[in-house]
Scaffold this motif. Sequence first.
Motif, PDB file in Angstrom:
ATOM      1  N   ILE A 160       3.126 -24.447 -35.725  1.00 19.08           N
ATOM      2  CA  ILE A 160       3.815 -23.888 -36.888  1.00 19.08           C
ATOM      3  C   ILE A 160       4.449 -22.543 -36.536  1.00 19.08           C
ATOM      4  O   ILE A 160       5.619 -22.268 -36.883  1.00 19.08           O
ATOM      5  N   LEU A 161       3.700 -21.685 -35.848  1.00 18.53           N
ATOM      6  CA  LEU A 161       4.239 -20.378 -35.459  1.00 18.53           C
ATOM      7  C   LEU A 161       5.410 -20.523 -34.497  1.00 18.53           C
ATOM      8  O   LEU A 161       6.399 -19.765 -34.579  1.00 18.53           O
ATOM      9  N   ILE A 162       5.310 -21.474 -33.593  1.00 22.68           N
ATOM     10  CA  ILE A 162       6.406 -21.720 -32.640  1.00 22.68           C
ATOM     11  C   ILE A 162       7.671 -22.111 -33.396  1.00 22.68           C
ATOM     12  O   ILE A 162       8.781 -21.611 -33.112  1.00 22.68           O
ATOM     13  N   GLY A 166      10.028 -19.083 -33.495  1.00 17.54           N
ATOM     14  CA  GLY A 166      10.779 -19.338 -32.264  1.00 17.54           C
ATOM     15  C   GLY A 166      10.155 -18.673 -31.053  1.00 17.54           C
ATOM     16  O   GLY A 166      10.859 -18.101 -30.210  1.00 17.54           O
ATOM     17  N   ILE A 167       8.814 -18.748 -30.962  1.00 22.48           N
ATOM     18  CA  ILE A 167       8.107 -18.107 -29.859  1.00 22.48           C
ATOM     19  C   ILE A 167       7.457 -19.167 -28.969  1.00 22.48           C
ATOM     20  O   ILE A 167       7.387 -20.351 -29.322  1.00 22.48           O
ATOM     21  N   SER A 168       6.924 -18.750 -27.818  1.00 26.24           N
ATOM     22  CA  SER A 168       6.301 -19.676 -26.874  1.00 26.24           C
ATOM     23  C   SER A 168       4.871 -19.989 -27.306  1.00 26.24           C
ATOM     24  O   SER A 168       4.278 -19.263 -28.117  1.00 26.24           O
ATOM     25  N   PRO A 169       4.277 -21.086 -26.777  1.00 28.12           N
ATOM     26  CA  PRO A 169       2.884 -21.405 -27.102  1.00 28.12           C
ATOM     27  C   PRO A 169       1.927 -20.268 -26.773  1.00 28.12           C
ATOM     28  O   PRO A 169       0.978 -20.009 -27.517  1.00 28.12           O
ATOM     29  N   GLU A 170       2.160 -19.604 -25.639  1.00 25.00           N
ATOM     30  CA  GLU A 170       1.277 -18.511 -25.231  1.00 25.00           C
ATOM     31  C   GLU A 170       1.345 -17.353 -26.230  1.00 25.00           C
ATOM     32  O   GLU A 170       0.326 -16.771 -26.614  1.00 25.00           O
ATOM     33  N   ALA A 192      -6.784 -22.527 -39.522  1.00 29.14           N
ATOM     34  CA  ALA A 192      -6.863 -23.422 -40.679  1.00 29.14           C
ATOM     35  C   ALA A 192      -6.098 -22.843 -41.856  1.00 29.14           C
ATOM     36  O   ALA A 192      -5.440 -23.569 -42.610  1.00 29.14           O
ATOM     37  N   ARG A 193      -6.138 -21.532 -42.009  1.00 27.02           N
ATOM     38  CA  ARG A 193      -5.424 -20.870 -43.107  1.00 27.02           C
ATOM     39  C   ARG A 193      -3.908 -20.997 -42.931  1.00 27.02           C
ATOM     40  O   ARG A 193      -3.176 -21.244 -43.898  1.00 27.02           O
ATOM     41  N   VAL A 194      -3.468 -20.854 -41.687  1.00 28.29           N
ATOM     42  CA  VAL A 194      -2.040 -20.992 -41.385  1.00 28.29           C
ATOM     43  C   VAL A 194      -1.563 -22.408 -41.689  1.00 28.29           C
ATOM     44  O   VAL A 194      -0.511 -22.617 -42.304  1.00 28.29           O
ATOM     45  N   VAL A 195      -2.356 -23.379 -41.262  1.00 31.26           N
ATOM     46  CA  VAL A 195      -1.999 -24.778 -41.487  1.00 31.26           C
ATOM     47  C   VAL A 195      -1.977 -25.095 -42.979  1.00 31.26           C
ATOM     48  O   VAL A 195      -1.038 -25.719 -43.488  1.00 31.26           O
TER      49      VAL A 195
END
Length: 206
Positions: A160-162, A166-170, A192-195
């Motif tokens: 979701i953050l990616i 628009g950032i990398s997995p790391e 879990a909160r983000v999801v």
Amino acid sequence: MVAAIPWADMAGVTLLRHDSDNPATAACSNARVIDIDADQYAADEGPCLEAARTNQIVSVRIDEVATRWPNFASAAAAIGVTSYLSAPLAVDSGHAGSLNLYGFDCEGFSDVDEVLVKMFVTSVEAAVWNSRHAAEARTEADGLREAMKTRGTIEQAKGILIAVRGISPEVAFAVLAEQSQRENVRVAVLAARVVNSAVSKAVGSH
């Protein structure tokens, strides 16, 4: 075991931790065993404790109790047991134990009785070992399952953050880790909160 050894009227198993002063009766053939063992625990002496602590078989008649364990003697006299036979149990690195027989109407357990008890000890040790390792295996399996669930949630949050930033997995994981430290919550809880937040927004947009 009581049926296999003629003069044994009752039997029990004592367990104690090496780092604790609180022994316990883990199993018994008769409720009176608990009372007998409790008197030994209260006096901090007696055949079951001596066998567990010294790793030696202890076999005594009632007339020897006063000499060997004076604090337990008065309680022992009121119990009515005339013979005691305790054999050490090898449980694990953190515990000691003993297999204990109590007789009301005999003049002492014999050498044959001691041999039979040693045979039973081997069976009990195997049963205890199998039980403990089965429990450990179940705990480990539960832990692995929980870890798999947690990892899946973290990967979803990273995805979701990616997508949103628009950032990398790391970098996405670093963002989660930094925020978890800042809020003093586990990464899995934050993930879990983000999801859940993303799902709620997605549902609300329809």
